[in-house]
Motif scaffolding. Sequence first.
Motif, PDB file in Angstrom:
ATOM      1  N   PHE A   1      -0.963  -8.032   1.416  1.00  0.00           N
ATOM      2  CA  PHE A   1      -0.893  -6.572   1.350  1.00  0.00           C
ATOM      3  C   PHE A   1      -0.095  -6.100   2.566  1.00  0.00           C
ATOM      4  N   VAL A   2       0.738  -5.088   2.360  1.00  0.00           N
ATOM      5  CA  VAL A   2       1.504  -4.562   3.502  1.00  0.00           C
ATOM      6  C   VAL A   2       1.332  -3.055   3.594  1.00  0.00           C
ATOM      7  N   ILE A   3       1.108  -2.600   4.817  1.00  0.00           N
ATOM      8  CA  ILE A   3       1.034  -1.158   5.110  1.00  0.00           C
ATOM      9  C   ILE A   3       2.344  -0.763   5.787  1.00  0.00           C
ATOM     10  N   GLY A   4       2.966   0.295   5.314  1.00  0.00           N
ATOM     11  CA  GLY A   4       4.252   0.725   5.865  1.00  0.00           C
ATOM     12  C   GLY A   4       4.080   1.395   7.220  1.00  0.00           C
ATOM     13  N   GLY A   5       5.203   1.670   7.853  1.00  0.00           N
ATOM     14  CA  GLY A   5       5.198   2.395   9.116  1.00  0.00           C
ATOM     15  C   GLY A   5       5.039   3.893   8.859  1.00  0.00           C
ATOM     16  N   PRO A   6       5.259   4.715   9.868  1.00  0.00           N
ATOM     17  CA  PRO A   6       5.035   6.174   9.727  1.00  0.00           C
ATOM     18  C   PRO A   6       5.853   6.816   8.613  1.00  0.00           C
TER      19      PRO A   6
ATOM     20  N   ILE B   1      -0.118  -0.440  -4.648  1.00  0.00           N
ATOM     21  CA  ILE B   1      -1.402   0.189  -4.935  1.00  0.00           C
ATOM     22  C   ILE B   1      -1.620   1.407  -4.034  1.00  0.00           C
ATOM     23  N   SER B   2      -2.237   2.415  -4.625  1.00  0.00           N
ATOM     24  CA  SER B   2      -2.532   3.641  -3.902  1.00  0.00           C
ATOM     25  C   SER B   2      -4.043   3.742  -3.722  1.00  0.00           C
ATOM     26  N   LEU B   3      -4.464   4.174  -2.532  1.00  0.00           N
ATOM     27  CA  LEU B   3      -5.901   4.375  -2.309  1.00  0.00           C
ATOM     28  C   LEU B   3      -6.293   5.817  -2.588  1.00  0.00           C
ATOM     29  N   SER B   4      -5.296   6.654  -2.843  1.00  0.00           N
ATOM     30  CA  SER B   4      -5.520   8.067  -3.174  1.00  0.00           C
ATOM     31  C   SER B   4      -4.139   8.692  -3.295  1.00  0.00           C
ATOM     32  N   ARG B   5      -4.070   9.894  -3.891  1.00  0.00           N
ATOM     33  CA  ARG B   5      -2.770  10.582  -3.892  1.00  0.00           C
ATOM     34  C   ARG B   5      -2.505  11.203  -2.522  1.00  0.00           C
ATOM     35  N   MET B   6      -3.511  11.262  -1.678  1.00  0.00           N
ATOM     36  CA  MET B   6      -3.330  11.833  -0.342  1.00  0.00           C
ATOM     37  C   MET B   6      -2.684  10.812   0.581  1.00  0.00           C
ATOM     38  N   THR B   7      -2.048  11.306   1.636  1.00  0.00           N
ATOM     39  CA  THR B   7      -1.431  10.416   2.626  1.00  0.00           C
ATOM     40  C   THR B   7      -2.388  10.238   3.798  1.00  0.00           C
ATOM     41  N   PHE B   8      -2.620   8.984   4.174  1.00  0.00           N
ATOM     42  CA  PHE B   8      -3.430   8.683   5.356  1.00  0.00           C
ATOM     43  C   PHE B   8      -2.521   8.107   6.434  1.00  0.00           C
ATOM     44  N   SER B   9      -3.017   8.077   7.656  1.00  0.00           N
ATOM     45  CA  SER B   9      -2.201   7.499   8.724  1.00  0.00           C
ATOM     46  C   SER B   9      -2.113   5.985   8.486  1.00  0.00           C
ATOM     47  N   HIS B  10      -1.017   5.416   8.929  1.00  0.00           N
ATOM     48  CA  HIS B  10      -0.823   3.972   8.709  1.00  0.00           C
ATOM     49  C   HIS B  10      -1.883   3.158   9.431  1.00  0.00           C
ATOM     50  N   GLN B  11      -2.535   3.758  10.428  1.00  0.00           N
ATOM     51  CA  GLN B  11      -3.590   3.036  11.138  1.00  0.00           C
ATOM     52  C   GLN B  11      -4.922   3.098  10.372  1.00  0.00           C
ATOM     53  N   MET B  12      -5.218   4.263   9.812  1.00  0.00           N
ATOM     54  CA  MET B  12      -6.497   4.396   9.081  1.00  0.00           C
ATOM     55  C   MET B  12      -6.506   3.545   7.818  1.00  0.00           C
ATOM     56  N   ILE B  13      -5.350   3.449   7.167  1.00  0.00           N
ATOM     57  CA  ILE B  13      -5.275   2.679   5.925  1.00  0.00           C
ATOM     58  C   ILE B  13      -5.727   1.228   6.126  1.00  0.00           C
ATOM     59  N   ARG B  14      -5.550   0.711   7.336  1.00  0.00           N
ATOM     60  CA  ARG B  14      -5.983  -0.671   7.619  1.00  0.00           C
ATOM     61  C   ARG B  14      -7.470  -0.829   7.320  1.00  0.00           C
TER      62      ARG B  14
ATOM     63  N   LEU C   1       0.886  -1.167   0.000  1.00  0.00           N
ATOM     64  CA  LEU C   1       0.000   0.000   0.000  1.00  0.00           C
ATOM     65  C   LEU C   1       0.918   1.210   0.000  1.00  0.00           C
ATOM     66  N   ASP C   2       0.816   2.023  -1.040  1.00  0.00           N
ATOM     67  CA  ASP C   2       1.776   3.112  -1.191  1.00  0.00           C
ATOM     68  C   ASP C   2       1.099   4.244  -1.953  1.00  0.00           C
ATOM     69  N   GLU C   3       1.209   5.457  -1.418  1.00  0.00           N
ATOM     70  CA  GLU C   3       0.489   6.569  -2.060  1.00  0.00           C
ATOM     71  C   GLU C   3       0.958   6.818  -3.499  1.00  0.00           C
ATOM     72  N   ASN C   4       2.159   6.343  -3.853  1.00  0.00           N
ATOM     73  CA  ASN C   4       2.656   6.497  -5.233  1.00  0.00           C
ATOM     74  C   ASN C   4       2.393   5.260  -6.099  1.00  0.00           C
TER      75      ASN C   4
HETATM   76  C1  LIG Z   1       1.962   7.879   7.024  1.00  0.00           C
HETATM   77  S1  LIG Z   1       2.107   6.830   5.642  1.00  0.00           S
HETATM   78  C2  LIG Z   1       3.812   7.007   5.175  1.00  0.00           C
HETATM   79  C3  LIG Z   1       4.022   8.169   4.279  1.00  0.00           C
HETATM   80  C4  LIG Z   1       5.430   8.254   3.778  1.00  0.00           C
HETATM   81  N1  LIG Z   1       5.663   9.624   3.374  1.00  0.00           N
HETATM   82  C5  LIG Z   1       5.737   7.360   2.569  1.00  0.00           C
HETATM   83  O1  LIG Z   1       6.645   7.710   1.837  1.00  0.00           O
HETATM   84  O2  LIG Z   1       5.125   6.299   2.377  1.00  0.00           O
HETATM   85  C6  LIG Z   1       2.165   5.230   6.343  1.00  0.00           C
HETATM   86  C7  LIG Z   1       1.713   4.117   5.430  1.00  0.00           C
HETATM   87  O3  LIG Z   1       0.316   4.243   5.190  1.00  0.00           O
HETATM   88  C8  LIG Z   1       0.008   3.741   3.905  1.00  0.00           C
HETATM   89  N2  LIG Z   1      -0.646   4.819   3.134  1.00  0.00           N
HETATM   90  C9  LIG Z   1      -0.849   6.100   3.508  1.00  0.00           C
HETATM   91  N3  LIG Z   1      -1.510   6.777   2.564  1.00  0.00           N
HETATM   92  C10 LIG Z   1      -1.767   5.904   1.555  1.00  0.00           C
HETATM   93  C11 LIG Z   1      -2.448   5.987   0.307  1.00  0.00           C
HETATM   94  N4  LIG Z   1      -2.987   7.103  -0.110  1.00  0.00           N
HETATM   95  N5  LIG Z   1      -2.527   4.872  -0.452  1.00  0.00           N
HETATM   96  C12 LIG Z   1      -1.986   3.715  -0.043  1.00  0.00           C
HETATM   97  N6  LIG Z   1      -1.318   3.562   1.140  1.00  0.00           N
HETATM   98  C13 LIG Z   1      -1.213   4.640   1.931  1.00  0.00           C
HETATM   99  C14 LIG Z   1       1.311   3.282   3.265  1.00  0.00           C
HETATM  100  O4  LIG Z   1       1.455   1.895   3.443  1.00  0.00           O
HETATM  101  C15 LIG Z   1       2.362   4.048   4.059  1.00  0.00           C
HETATM  102  O5  LIG Z   1       3.591   3.357   4.081  1.00  0.00           O
END
Ligand SMILES: C[S@@+](CC[C@H](N)C(=O)[O-])C[C@H]1O[C@@H](n2cnc3c(N)ncnc32)[C@H](O)[C@@H]1O
Length: 157
Positions: free
Chosen positions: A102-107, A122-135, A73-76
Amino acid sequence: MNIKLIAIGKTDSKPLQILIDEYTKRLSFYIKFDLEIIPDIKNVKNLSEAQQKQKEGELILSKISPTDYLVLLDENGKEFSSMGFSEELQKRMNTGIKTLVFVIGGPYGFSESVYASAKGKISLSRMTFSHQMIRLFIIEQIYRGFTILKNEPYHHQ
Ligand SMILES: C[S@@+](CC[C@H](N)C(=O)[O-])C[C@H]1O[C@@H](n2cnc3c(N)ncnc32)[C@H](O)[C@@H]1O
């Protein structure tokens, strides 16, 4: 096929955990699904961002077996509609893989070694969500995907 979601650190918010439990229960009706939480790294304050990502990466990779199909899971990453994501789930099932992970990264996101091991992002949006909410968001989308594949009304309500 079964599905596993790996995330780091226990969910701090009770209301969020209630929703995660609810959608995990709903999803388990369609497929064997496991949410695996890697415990937070101790003494994280003494680590740089890069060191934290490295340590988290090692822990993540220790949970992956060679036959797993790893998706980050990655915003890019690649964006899907919910219909498109349901088709992707079907494609993965058709290829006969045993476990879709599927793996969610740390902060701070993922280490390079985790990126190198993944089959996709895969990205769920171009926006960044907290690693907890993404779950919650990814579990709901996987559940939604199965209701679409089964032609059930959830997606249209
Ligand atoms: C706070 S974000 C980390 C942001 C960090 N700048 C990065 O480069 O990934 C923590 C984790 O939440 C997940 N996440 C946050 N926003 C996301 C999004 N829009 N789509 C997919 N995953 C997301 C990703 O797994 C990310 O590693």
